[in-house]
Design a protein around this motif. Structure first.
Motif, short mmCIF file in Angstrom:
data_model
loop_
_atom_site.label_atom_id
_atom_site.label_comp_id
_atom_site.label_asym_id
_atom_site.label_seq_id
_atom_site.Cartn_x
_atom_site.Cartn_y
_atom_site.Cartn_z
N GLU A 98 9.39 0.20 -4.67
CA GLU A 98 10.97 -0.55 -4.65
C GLU A 98 10.10 -1.19 -2.67
O GLU A 98 9.92 -2.34 -2.67
CB GLU A 98 12.17 0.15 -4.20
N GLN A 99 9.27 -0.56 -2.32
CA GLN A 99 9.08 -0.71 -0.98
C GLN A 99 7.36 -2.01 -1.09
O GLN A 99 7.49 -3.16 -0.87
CB GLN A 99 8.50 -0.29 0.32
N THR B 168 -4.20 -10.34 4.27
CA THR B 168 -4.51 -8.57 4.90
C THR B 168 -4.57 -6.99 4.91
O THR B 168 -4.45 -6.37 3.86
CB THR B 168 -5.73 -9.15 5.88
N TRP B 169 -3.68 -7.87 5.64
CA TRP B 169 -2.27 -6.57 6.00
C TRP B 169 -1.03 -6.14 4.47
O TRP B 169 -1.82 -4.84 4.43
CB TRP B 169 -1.49 -7.04 7.08
N LEU B 170 -0.98 -6.82 4.15
CA LEU B 170 -0.74 -6.73 2.82
C LEU B 170 -1.40 -6.52 1.47
O LEU B 170 -0.69 -5.18 0.90
CB LEU B 170 0.21 -8.10 2.05
N ALA C 70 -1.06 -2.71 2.94
CA ALA C 70 -0.44 -2.12 2.47
C ALA C 70 -0.24 -1.16 1.05
O ALA C 70 0.54 -0.18 1.15
CB ALA C 70 1.23 -2.38 3.30
N LEU C 71 -0.31 -2.56 0.84
CA LEU C 71 0.04 -1.77 -0.64
C LEU C 71 -1.35 -1.31 -1.13
O LEU C 71 -1.26 -0.82 -2.75
CB LEU C 71 -0.42 -3.49 -1.54
N GLY C 72 -2.92 -0.98 -0.96
CA GLY C 72 -3.74 -0.19 -1.52
C GLY C 72 -4.09 -0.98 -2.24
O GLY C 72 -5.11 -0.60 -3.01
N GLU C 73 -4.94 -2.49 -2.20
CA GLU C 73 -5.34 -2.99 -3.16
C GLU C 73 -6.63 -3.52 -2.20
O GLU C 73 -6.33 -3.66 -1.23
CB GLU C 73 -4.43 -4.34 -3.73
N GLU C 74 -7.84 -4.02 -2.90
CA GLU C 74 -8.58 -4.13 -2.32
C GLU C 74 -8.33 -5.69 -1.85
O GLU C 74 -8.56 -6.59 -3.40
CB GLU C 74 -9.88 -3.84 -3.20
N PRO C 75 -9.37 -6.27 -1.30
CA PRO C 75 -9.32 -7.29 -0.36
C PRO C 75 -10.07 -7.82 -1.87
O PRO C 75 -11.16 -7.38 -2.29
CB PRO C 75 -9.77 -7.73 0.33
#
Length: 192
Positions: free
Chosen positions: A110-111, A162-164, A167-172
């Protein structure tokens, strides 16, 4: 957003009214000062709705009270965090109030759904200035203040994206799709 800030701080524990006001004022900062004329009516609305309760604090003196969150108030706060309105995602200050209390949601999925909504918004090309429906690019301005607005917005948007993603554990992405030729914060590619 004032109500969410009140509920969020009370989710962390009971507070006297003056301490709640201090915390809300610190969170919203100088951009949106909190007056007694807005805070105390919001407290009264939340009390009447059964979302918070007010009890006398005899140790603090006459007319002093402590506010605490009710079970209904916690449920209301969690719902506000799960489903923020569109303007609470797109408005910088409102989103930061959501973000300040997002950890109260017990489910990381949910976050992340809330963070993804913000990221999707930030990845849409936008500008402060348009020529009809076409967003104007930073290099189209000679006005140093409008250029400054666009350059600052570009830097802020890149940092937040970049921060989001982190936080989501995604690669840029290898190429930041939000900084393409159509992004008005980024100089347009030269015409060939």
């Amino acid at each position: 957003m004032l109500e969410l800030a009140i509920l969020g701080f009370l989710a962390e524990g009971p507070l006297p009214g003056h301490e709640l006001r201090r915390r809300v004022s610190q969170l919203t900062g100088y951009t949106r000062p909190v007056s007694d004329g807005s805070l105390y009516p919001a407290i009264n609305r939340l009390t009447k709705a059964g979302l918070i309760e007010r009890r006398a604090d005899p140790a603090a003196g006459a007319a002093r009270y402590v506010l605490s969150l009710t079970a209904a108030g916690r449920a209301d706060m969690l719902q506000r965090l799960r489903q923020p309105a569109d303007h609470e995602i797109t408005d910088f200050t409102r989103f930061y109030i959501v973000l300040a209390f997002l950890s109260h949601l017990p489910d990381a999925a949910e976050q992340h759904a809330v963070l993804r909504r913000r990221l999707e918004f930030l990845e849409e090309p936008a500008s402060f200035f348009y020529d009809h429906d076409r967003p104007l690019h930073v290099e189209e301005f000679t006005d140093p203040y409008r250029r400054g607005m666009l350059l600052t917005a570009r830097a802020t948007s890149r940092a937040e994206r970049t921060w989001l993603r982190e936080a989501l554990g995604e690669e840029p992405p290898a190429f930041d799709t939000a900084c393409t030729d159509s992004d008005p914060y980024t100089p347009a590619a030269p015409a060939s």
